[in-house]
Design an enzyme around this catalytic site. Structure first.
Site, PDB file in Angstrom:
ATOM      1  N   HIS A  99       0.930  -1.110   0.127  1.00  0.00           N
ATOM      2  CA  HIS A  99      -0.022  -0.003   0.099  1.00  0.00           C
ATOM      3  C   HIS A  99       0.893   1.334  -0.289  1.00  0.00           C
ATOM      4  O   HIS A  99       0.485   2.322  -0.589  1.00  0.00           O
ATOM      5  CB  HIS A  99      -0.861   0.143   1.060  1.00  0.00           C
ATOM      6  N   HIS A 287      -1.222 -12.691  -2.239  1.00  0.00           N
ATOM      7  CA  HIS A 287      -2.568 -13.152  -1.623  1.00  0.00           C
ATOM      8  C   HIS A 287      -2.195 -14.585  -1.152  1.00  0.00           C
ATOM      9  O   HIS A 287      -3.145 -15.481  -0.768  1.00  0.00           O
ATOM     10  CB  HIS A 287      -3.950 -13.089  -2.274  1.00  0.00           C
TER      11      HIS A 287
END
Ligand code: HEB
Length: 747
Positions: A99, A287
């Protein structure tokens, strides 16, 4: 608990408070006023290190191995204030790094992890960054231990890298050298929306969000939502919603349509400089680790840090659901764990994505997510060793299977996991380093040998540099080459001013103005440029016949510098050492993002649909890292040098074009001069001085210098009788600054 937010504790609204900068301000009265604040950010005024501290040098002396060991220890050293899922903070920290870097966008090179901006608003409070305040706080002891030698910016990114390594993944390397900033970066346009997760403005020029297509209210009279495939995200934005790093995990506008979601992924990751393969690698790789957090409905979650109470000390999202952490944590409101080994690198993500069929379900918080149609309970629980669960995915994960292009790539990796490893390692490295600029800025012991094309590499200097006497004779030859001085100036400017301080791409080094695509940009006047370059190449080949060598890049800058010197009548510093890149070393497609829509310094371009001409001027000045005095002195000086892109006389407010003087300012400020728009576009103007009879023409770029109070105040300084020398000196030093913007090799 948050009812006091935005209210003054003694009952006054903030706007009424008359101390500490309160009160109704210019920005409130005149929201459309041209703002110059981004030209004075990140100065010594906000930075406790002042001007002299060299962070990269400090980082070179850090105990790098010790730092990495400390980070590894922290990974499994679960803290009570925010316990580690599965006993390992790896996934959490990877999300923090991702992020941090993932806000980078190619359109203007802004965003990204290069300045430690996740510490400041709006990023510290973005809904997508929920609970990353805890991740950053977990790192505080390490930051305080290594102090000046370790910026937050480097720490955020290195931590994700170390997390990957600690979970068994071999990374491509790491480079440090990102100095921190100490205030919010106001230069980044995050969108025009006024609500979190809104996207009403960014799509309004093209195709709107799904809600307006009748999908949310089931109104069949509106267009079908498949139209989302062509929705047009405003430049330069990199996310589909305000407050998200990229796309909505539930699907576009929250609708669980995986195919449509793939389109949003492609657009937003494309804006992050990632192609399909890099995009898929990042999502699959990322992920493979960790989990999402949506234990219960989100009503129990408090305000974001920037709206939090003073006693929270920078923390936000306080959660009153049970103890609000660990198994009760609420972050995205989704509750998914992708793999059976969330703290180990594996290919399980793709194995499960293709092994199972998936059906929609709601998370405990009511969000759209997907669960495998199976009785296999193979997924561990983050805190209860006895509990097992079914595999789950986000809509954006399913997108990697339903989109034909992503499917092709991910099925190949399902069979060839080594190829996934290689692709993920490279894409992750690119993600973290894409905005660092040339290798000469990279420091630390883990810099990969292999050079990637996205570094915009230039060859190393393999020859002796030209001496002062070579420079003198080369200047003569350039001025005698038959190319107009003004053209030598615009060519040097065109090469150097392609630089952007945001991601440190562009600039004169490499002489990429000779290559695709820059040589064909309208602002560079392709036909004329070809002739100029041919003349410069002739000067080069004459010189290089001898034992010495000079690059085209150096000659382009030297040509402009020689012309400025002649026009100014003072000597202008020139620093040789640039080299010439080849077309093969140049990712032409990625350079298209550097093409200027406008360049006020060459009087090129006008307002676009949403940006006024003079806002572009400030934007350009910011990308060139100029202050407002530098903007003013360069623009006014270049006008007298007759350096408009198309040789027009707009703004050339002098009787002696080609001679450097402060005439632009003197004439612009003459009270006898009156301007009126020359057409209905309000972009071009005619001026008549009823005392002298002088007639001028100008653009918004020119007139803003006289109309904006702060720019005008600077223009008055340069128009003053006693400031002719100051004007010349300031112009020359701003010129040299621009020519050398990309010279990290000599800074
Ligand atoms: Fe991610 C997590 C979304 C991409 C890495 N993610 C996550 C979440 C979400 C997401 C929602 C959750 C949060 C919470 O906690 O709740 N992603 C997403 C999306 C996308 C993504 C939508 C696009 C498509 N990721 C990504 C990437 C990466 C990642 C690219 C890297 C590389 N994530 C991640 C991780 C995680 C996540 C690691 C986990 C975290 C934890 O564990 O905590």
């Amino acid at each position: 608990s948050n009812q006091n937010v935005g209210k003054c504790p003694v009952g006054l609204d903030n706007k009424e408070a008359n101390f500490g900068g309160g009160g109704t301000k210019n920005n409130d009265w005149w929201p459309n006023d041209l703002k110059l604040n981004i030209l004075r950010q990140h100065t010594a005024q906000s930075n406790p290190f002042g001007e002299t501290f060299n962070y990269a040098e400090a980082f070179k002396t850090i105990d790098y191995q010790g730092l990495k060991n400390d980070l590894k220890t922290l990974m499994t050293d679960s803290q009570d204030f925010w316990p580690a899922d599965f006993g390992h903070y790896g996934g959490f920290f990877i999300r923090m790094s991702w992020h941090s870097a993932g806000t980078y966008r190619v359109g203007d090179g802004r965003g990204g992890g290069g300045q430690g901006q996740q510490r400041f608003a709006p990023l510290n409070s973005w809904p997508d960054n929920a609970n990353l305040d805890k991740a950053r706080r977990l790192l505080l002891p390490i930051k305080l231990k290594y102090g000046n030698k370790l910026s937050w910016a480097d720490l955020f990114l290195l931590t994700g890298n170390v997390a990957l390594e600690d979970m068994g993944f071999k990374t491509f390397g790491f480079a440090g050298g990102r100095p921190d900033t100490y205030e919010a970066d106001e230069s980044v346009y995050w969108g025009g929306e006024t609500t979190w997760l809104g996207n009403d403005v960014r799509y309004s020029q093209g195709h709107p969000g799904m809600a307006e297509h009748g999908v949310l209210d089931g109104d069949k009279s509106k267009k079908d939502h498949t139209d989302i495939h062509s929705r047009d995200l405003e430049e330069p934005l990199g996310a589909s919603h305000m407050g998200l790093i990229y796309v909505n995990p539930e699907g576009p506008d929250g609708i669980p349509d995986a195919a449509a979601s793939a389109q949003d992924i492609r657009t937003t990751f494309g804006r992050m400089a990632m192609n399909d393969e890099e995009t898929a690698a990042l999502i699959v790789g990322g992920h493979t680790f960790g989990k999402t957090h949506g234990a219960a409905p989100t009503e129990t979650v408090g305000k974001e840090p920037n709206a939090g109470d003073i006693h929270q000390q920078g923390f936000g999202w306080a959660n009153t659901y049970k103890d609000g952490k660990g198994p009760n944590a609420i972050t995205s409101g989704l509750e998914v764990t992708w793999t059976s080994t969330p703290t180990k690198w594996s290919n399980h993500y793709l194995e499960y994505l293709y092994k199972y069929e998936w059906e929609k379900e709601k998370s405990p918080a009511g969000a759209n997510q997907w669960v495998a149609k199976t009785d296999d309970e193979i997924i561990p629980h983050a805190f209860d060793k006895n509990k097992k669960q079914k595999p789950r995915m986000l809509t954006t994960d399913i997108a990697l299977r339903v989109d034909p292009a992503y499917e092709k790539i991910t099925r190949r990796w399902l069979e060839h996991p080594k190829e996934l490893e290689d692709a993920f390692a490279r894409a992750w490295f690119k993600l973290l380093h894409r905005d660092m600029g040339p290798r000469t800025r990279w420091v630390g012991p883990e810099i990969p040998r292999e050079v990637s094309i996205w570094e915009d590499p230039v060859p190393e200097v393999d020859h002796e540099l030209v001496t002062e006497s070579d420079i003198t004779s080369l200047k003569k030859e350039l001025l005698a080459s038959g190319i107009e001085p003004a053209t030598l100036i615009t060519t040097a400017w065109g090469a150097a001013a392609s630089f952007r301080g945001s991601d440190k791409r562009g600039g004169a080094n490499g002489a990429r103005i000779r290559l695709e695509p820059q040589k064909n940009w309208a602002v560079n006047q392709p036909k004329e440029l070809e002739k100029t370059l041919a003349a410069i190449e002739k000067v080069q080949s004459n010189f290089n016949k001898g034992s010495k060598k000079v690059s085209i890049a150096d000659l382009i800058v030297l040509g402009g510098t020689a012309a400025v010197e002649k026009a100014a009548g003072v000597s202008v510093k020139f620093t040789p050492g640039r080299t010439d890149a080849t077309q093969e070393q140049t990712d032409a497609q990625s350079f298209t993002h550097l093409q200027p829509f406008t360049d006020g310094f060459r009087n090129f371009g006008t307002s676009t649909a949403r940006v006024r001409t003079e806002q572009w001027l400030v934007d350009k000045a910011h990308l060139l890292t100029l202050s407002s005095p530098e903007l003013v002195v360069l623009l006014g000086g270049l006008r007298t040098l007759n350096a408009n892109w198309d040789h027009s006389s707009h703004g050339v407010l002098t009787k002696n074009p080609g001679k450097l003087s402060n005439d632009f300012f003197v004439n612009l400020l003459d009270t006898n001069l009156a301007w009126k728009p020359s057409d209905e576009t309000n972009e071009f103007f005619e001026g008549f001085n009823h005392k002298t009879g002088d007639k001028w023409t100008g653009t918004r770029h020119d007139l803003v210098i006289g109309s904006h109070p702060e720019l005008r105040a600077i223009a008055e300084v340069y128009a003053s009788a006693d400031n002719k020398e100051r004007f010349t000196k300031d112009f020359v030093s701003a010129w040299t600054k621009v020519m050398d913007l990309d010279r990290f090799d000599v800074k």
